[in-house]
Design a protein around this motif. Structure first.
Motif: not given
Length: 222
Positions: A33-40, A62-69, A120-130
């Motif tokens: 969250v912090q990294q996405f907020a700072e760098k996008g 080991q905890y997530v599949q990818d950056k999208e997750t 983040l939910a407002y600005v980046s949700t569209q980056s997720l798969p449908p």
């Protein structure tokens, strides 16, 4: 019922200690969250998140599949907090008006504690798969229905005038979200409690019936 996060990543932990697993996952998500907020979202690499979290890239996978997750979990963490904190806030409160106000206060508190993730939910949700976007919409509707339910009870008991409860719900939700979206401006003039009080003043006085007004002014907690 499993949390939204558990519905996405499953209930089973890749390590024997489930508590340690949750703590580590929360650590990684907080760093994301912090990294996405700072760098996008798009400019952030998993390595950046690993560095901020103080773990290896291999451990993150080991905890997530990818950056999208990671983005999905960052947003679902807020929605899970609504689902947990609102019922706790109204526990033991029988008065419908007080219950509605307590739920709104709890919602705003979650927004305040997770301002970066809310934005983040407002600005980046569209980056997720449908499919993941649809899951977020489903989770949002679930949590909004809690607020809507409290409003509907007030309408049913004659404390609020008849209104479209969905529209009223989104008025409250958007007001709460604005604390995060426009915090750069609001923080100059209000602390969270003052912001909540002003919001309730605007909302209640637009909806209260004569019966509702009498009940509000007799309450010691609203």
């Amino acid at each position: 019922m499993p949390s939204y996060t558990e519905q996405v990543i499953g209930l089973e932990s890749p390590v024997n200690d489930a508590r340690k697993f949750r703590q580590r996952r929360e650590q990684i998500v907080a760093a994301a969250v912090q990294q996405f907020a700072e760098k996008g979202y798009h400019r952030t690499k998993v390595q950046d998140i690993a560095t901020r979290a103080g773990v290896s890239v291999g451990l993150i996978y080991q905890y997530v599949q990818d950056k999208e997750t990671l983005l999905l979990l960052s947003i679902l963490d807020v929605l899970d907090s609504y689902a947990t904190e609102l019922p706790l806030a109204v526990r033991g409160i029988e008065d419908p008006l007080e219950r509605c106000c307590a739920a709104f206060r709890a919602y705003c508190k979650v927004v305040d504690e997770r301002r970066e993730a809310t934005v983040l939910a407002y600005v980046s949700t569209q980056s997720l798969p449908p499919a993941q976007r649809q899951f977020i919409k489903h989770a949002e509707r679930d949590t909004n229905r809690m607020i809507g339910g409290y409003i509907q009870v007030c309408v049913d008991q004659g404390l609020f005038r008849p209104v479209n409860c969905e529209l009223a719900t989104y008025q409250l939700v958007m007001y709460a979200h604005a604390w995060a979206l426009k915090h750069w401006q609001f923080k100059k003039h209000f602390d969270l409690e003052t912001y909540v009080v002003h919001g309730l003043d605007l909302f209640l006085h637009s909806l209260l019936t004569e019966k509702g007004c009498a009940q509000m002014y007799s309450s010691t907690t609203i």
